[in-house]
Design an enzyme around this catalytic site. Structure first.
Site, PDB file in Angstrom:
ATOM      1  N   LYS A   1       0.834  -1.210   0.000  1.00 32.14           N
ATOM      2  CA  LYS A   1       0.000   0.000   0.000  1.00 32.14           C
ATOM      3  C   LYS A   1       0.866   1.256   0.000  1.00 32.14           C
ATOM      4  CE  LYS A   1      -1.856  -1.092   3.997  1.00 32.14           C
ATOM      5  NZ  LYS A   1      -1.183  -2.342   4.405  1.00 32.14           N
TER       6      LYS A   1
ATOM      7  N   ARG B   1     -10.166   0.520   8.479  1.00 34.20           N
ATOM      8  CA  ARG B   1      -9.602  -0.766   8.837  1.00 34.20           C
ATOM      9  C   ARG B   1     -10.540  -1.579   9.712  1.00 34.20           C
ATOM     10  NH1 ARG B   1      -3.871   0.346   8.688  1.00 34.20           N
ATOM     11  NH2 ARG B   1      -2.633  -1.271   9.608  1.00 34.20           N
TER      12      ARG B   1
ATOM     13  N   ARG C   1      12.235  -4.282   5.394  1.00 36.23           N
ATOM     14  CA  ARG C   1      11.837  -2.913   5.025  1.00 36.23           C
ATOM     15  C   ARG C   1      12.638  -1.847   5.772  1.00 36.23           C
ATOM     16  NH1 ARG C   1       5.713  -1.136   5.406  1.00 36.23           N
ATOM     17  NH2 ARG C   1       5.885  -2.057   7.488  1.00 36.23           N
TER      18      ARG C   1
ATOM     19  N   ARG D   1      10.951   0.296  11.223  1.00 34.31           N
ATOM     20  CA  ARG D   1       9.816   0.527  12.115  1.00 34.31           C
ATOM     21  C   ARG D   1       9.875  -0.404  13.307  1.00 34.31           C
ATOM     22  NH1 ARG D   1       4.516   0.753   8.317  1.00 34.31           N
ATOM     23  NH2 ARG D   1       3.688  -0.396  10.112  1.00 34.31           N
TER      24      ARG D   1
ATOM     25  N   ARG E   1      -0.287  -8.145  14.004  1.00 36.04           N
ATOM     26  CA  ARG E   1      -0.848  -7.262  12.966  1.00 36.04           C
ATOM     27  C   ARG E   1      -1.669  -8.070  11.963  1.00 36.04           C
ATOM     28  NH1 ARG E   1       4.592  -4.652  11.157  1.00 36.04           N
ATOM     29  NH2 ARG E   1       3.361  -3.592   9.558  1.00 36.04           N
TER      30      ARG E   1
HETATM   31  P1  AP5 Z   1       4.905  -1.415   1.956  1.00 40.45           P
HETATM   32  O1  AP5 Z   1       4.406  -0.820   0.688  1.00 40.45           O
HETATM   33  O2  AP5 Z   1       5.684  -0.518   2.854  1.00 40.45           O
HETATM   34  O3  AP5 Z   1       3.715  -2.151   2.744  1.00 40.45           O
HETATM   35  P2  AP5 Z   1       2.348  -1.585   3.335  1.00 40.45           P
HETATM   36  O4  AP5 Z   1       1.223  -2.300   2.647  1.00 40.45           O
HETATM   37  O5  AP5 Z   1       2.327  -0.111   3.342  1.00 40.45           O
HETATM   38  O6  AP5 Z   1       2.456  -2.240   4.795  1.00 40.45           O
HETATM   39  P3  AP5 Z   1       2.430  -1.584   6.241  1.00 40.45           P
HETATM   40  O7  AP5 Z   1       3.257  -2.499   7.100  1.00 40.45           O
HETATM   41  O8  AP5 Z   1       2.781  -0.161   6.228  1.00 40.45           O
HETATM   42  O9  AP5 Z   1       0.934  -1.785   6.587  1.00 40.45           O
HETATM   43  P4  AP5 Z   1       0.269  -1.796   7.941  1.00 40.45           P
HETATM   44  O10 AP5 Z   1      -1.136  -1.805   7.550  1.00 40.45           O
HETATM   45  O11 AP5 Z   1       0.693  -2.903   8.842  1.00 40.45           O
HETATM   46  O12 AP5 Z   1       0.863  -0.514   8.680  1.00 40.45           O
HETATM   47  P5  AP5 Z   1       0.272   0.944   8.914  1.00 40.45           P
HETATM   48  O13 AP5 Z   1       1.403   1.885   8.865  1.00 40.45           O
HETATM   49  O14 AP5 Z   1      -0.908   1.195   8.077  1.00 40.45           O
HETATM   50  O15 AP5 Z   1       5.794  -2.702   1.581  1.00 40.45           O
HETATM   51  C1  AP5 Z   1       6.438  -3.484   2.566  1.00 40.45           C
HETATM   52  C2  AP5 Z   1       7.844  -3.862   2.096  1.00 40.45           C
HETATM   53  O16 AP5 Z   1       7.764  -4.699   0.953  1.00 40.45           O
HETATM   54  C3  AP5 Z   1       8.701  -2.653   1.669  1.00 40.45           C
HETATM   55  O17 AP5 Z   1      10.014  -2.873   2.083  1.00 40.45           O
HETATM   56  C4  AP5 Z   1       8.582  -2.639   0.135  1.00 40.45           C
HETATM   57  O18 AP5 Z   1       9.764  -2.107  -0.468  1.00 40.45           O
HETATM   58  C5  AP5 Z   1       8.390  -4.101  -0.198  1.00 40.45           C
HETATM   59  N1  AP5 Z   1       7.465  -4.293  -1.332  1.00 40.45           N
HETATM   60  C6  AP5 Z   1       6.355  -3.559  -1.634  1.00 40.45           C
HETATM   61  N2  AP5 Z   1       5.727  -4.054  -2.737  1.00 40.45           N
HETATM   62  C7  AP5 Z   1       6.467  -5.141  -3.127  1.00 40.45           C
HETATM   63  C8  AP5 Z   1       6.317  -6.073  -4.203  1.00 40.45           C
HETATM   64  N3  AP5 Z   1       5.302  -5.985  -5.078  1.00 40.45           N
HETATM   65  N4  AP5 Z   1       7.245  -7.063  -4.302  1.00 40.45           N
HETATM   66  C9  AP5 Z   1       8.287  -7.148  -3.417  1.00 40.45           C
HETATM   67  N5  AP5 Z   1       8.458  -6.292  -2.386  1.00 40.45           N
HETATM   68  C10 AP5 Z   1       7.564  -5.298  -2.245  1.00 40.45           C
HETATM   69  O19 AP5 Z   1      -0.248   0.818  10.430  1.00 40.45           O
HETATM   70  C11 AP5 Z   1       0.642   0.672  11.509  1.00 40.45           C
HETATM   71  C12 AP5 Z   1      -0.133   0.629  12.828  1.00 40.45           C
HETATM   72  O20 AP5 Z   1      -0.843   1.877  13.018  1.00 40.45           O
HETATM   73  C13 AP5 Z   1      -1.231  -0.443  12.921  1.00 40.45           C
HETATM   74  O21 AP5 Z   1      -0.714  -1.668  13.350  1.00 40.45           O
HETATM   75  C14 AP5 Z   1      -2.188   0.199  13.935  1.00 40.45           C
HETATM   76  O22 AP5 Z   1      -1.715   0.057  15.249  1.00 40.45           O
HETATM   77  C15 AP5 Z   1      -2.133   1.668  13.576  1.00 40.45           C
HETATM   78  N6  AP5 Z   1      -3.162   2.072  12.590  1.00 40.45           N
HETATM   79  C16 AP5 Z   1      -2.942   2.583  11.338  1.00 40.45           C
HETATM   80  N7  AP5 Z   1      -4.100   2.832  10.710  1.00 40.45           N
HETATM   81  C17 AP5 Z   1      -5.088   2.482  11.570  1.00 40.45           C
HETATM   82  C18 AP5 Z   1      -6.515   2.488  11.508  1.00 40.45           C
HETATM   83  N8  AP5 Z   1      -7.160   2.918  10.389  1.00 40.45           N
HETATM   84  N9  AP5 Z   1      -7.198   2.058  12.581  1.00 40.45           N
HETATM   85  C19 AP5 Z   1      -6.577   1.620  13.711  1.00 40.45           C
HETATM   86  N10 AP5 Z   1      -5.232   1.590  13.843  1.00 40.45           N
HETATM   87  C20 AP5 Z   1      -4.495   2.003  12.779  1.00 40.45           C
HETATM   88 ZN    ZN Z   2       2.215   1.348   4.867  1.00 42.63          ZN
END
Ligand code: AP5
Ligand code: ZN
Length: 214
Positions: free
Chosen positions: A13, A88, A127, A160, A171
């Site tokens: 994402k 979410r 990452r 992170r 997660r």
């Molecule tokens: P990347 O693109 O960074 O992955 P992502 O989908 O953004 O994953 P996140 O870990 O950021 O998602 P998340 O939902 O757990 O975290 P968030 O920050 O939203 O890709 C990952 C890696 O793979 C990178 O190194 C990239 O280079 C590589 N990659 C990408 N695409 C690839 C491909 N096609 N092939 C190979 N490699 C690839 O949330 C964090 C925390 O915040 C949550 O746990 C929660 O506590 C809180 N939070 C956030 N939003 C909410 C909400 N709406 N409600 C409640 N709590 C929330």
């Molecule tokens: Zn993300």
């Protein structure tokens, strides 16, 4: 236009959103990035969110809905939005619908970043991110030109705190229990597009282009 990117941790994402954002002149609102900034700045919101984030649990619906509500009022966001990591939970999706309805708007498309759990640990533990821009790199799949350094600004990259195998497990549990039902909620409205997000990043970008231009 208004899209939301939904998918498990590491599904891409945060990698795809900045590309699409620049091409379609949309505003990228990632609740995870906003929460991490609040934690780093030790704001009252950050203090409340930190414990859940460190454990890999979701932050309360009220807190994140409040953040999104504020962010969508910004004048820089008038052309439309990509929401990344929000909604979410079904409650967040319902509250978002209510907020948008008041403005005469609605979600146009939900991009479902489908990836099997088995490949996510390698993506997450490799990452590295540039905190102020949200850019992500990967030691194996998307290495920066210089290890540990952001290509654009030359600033240091960090890992992170929640990017460890045990926290990833929580997660993923939160994703399957609380977030997968959001896909069902939007499927009933007929606005979900499924992406094969296991493919290489460039192929996922072209799939996104196809969906967004259809
Ligand atoms: P990347 O693109 O960074 O992955 P992502 O989908 O953004 O994953 P996140 O870990 O950021 O998602 P998340 O939902 O757990 O975290 P968030 O920050 O939203 O890709 C990952 C890696 O793979 C990178 O190194 C990239 O280079 C590589 N990659 C990408 N695409 C690839 C491909 N096609 N092939 C190979 N490699 C690839 O949330 C964090 C925390 O915040 C949550 O746990 C929660 O506590 C809180 N939070 C956030 N939003 C909410 C909400 N709406 N409600 C409640 N709590 C929330
Ligand atoms: Zn993300």
């Amino acid at each position: 236009t208004l899209h939301t990117h939904v998918g498990p941790p590491g599904s891409g994402k945060g990698t795809q959103s900045p590309i699409i954002k620049d091409e379609y002149c949309l505003c990228h609102l990632a609740t995870g990035d906003m929460l991490r900034a609040a934690v780093a700045a030790k704001t009252p919101l950050g203090v409340k969110a930190k414990e859940a984030m460190d454990k890999g649990e979701l932050v309360s619906d009220d807190l994140v809905v409040g953040i999104i509500d504020e962010a969508m009022k910004k004048p820089s966001c008038q052309k439309g939005f990509i929401l990344d990591g929000f909604p979410r939970t079904v409650v967040q999706a319902q509250k978002l619908d209510e907020m948008l309805k008041k403005q005469g708007a609605k979600i146009d498309k939900v991009l479902n970043f489908a990836v099997d759990d088995a490949i996510l640990e390698e993506r997450i533990t490799g990452r590295w991110i540039h905190p102020s821009s949200g850019r992500s790199y990967h030691t194996k799949f998307a290495p920066p030109k210089t290890p540990g350094v952001d290509d654009v600004t030359g600033e240091p990259l960090i890992q992170r705190k929640d990017d460890t195998a045990p926290v990833l497990k929580s997660r993923l549990e939160a994703f399957h229990k609380q977030t997968e039902p959001v896909i069902g909620y939007y499927s009933q409205k007929g606005i979900v597009a499924n992406l094969q997000a296991e493919k290489p990043p460039q192929e996922v970008t072209s799939e996104l282009h196809k969906v967004l231009s259809s």
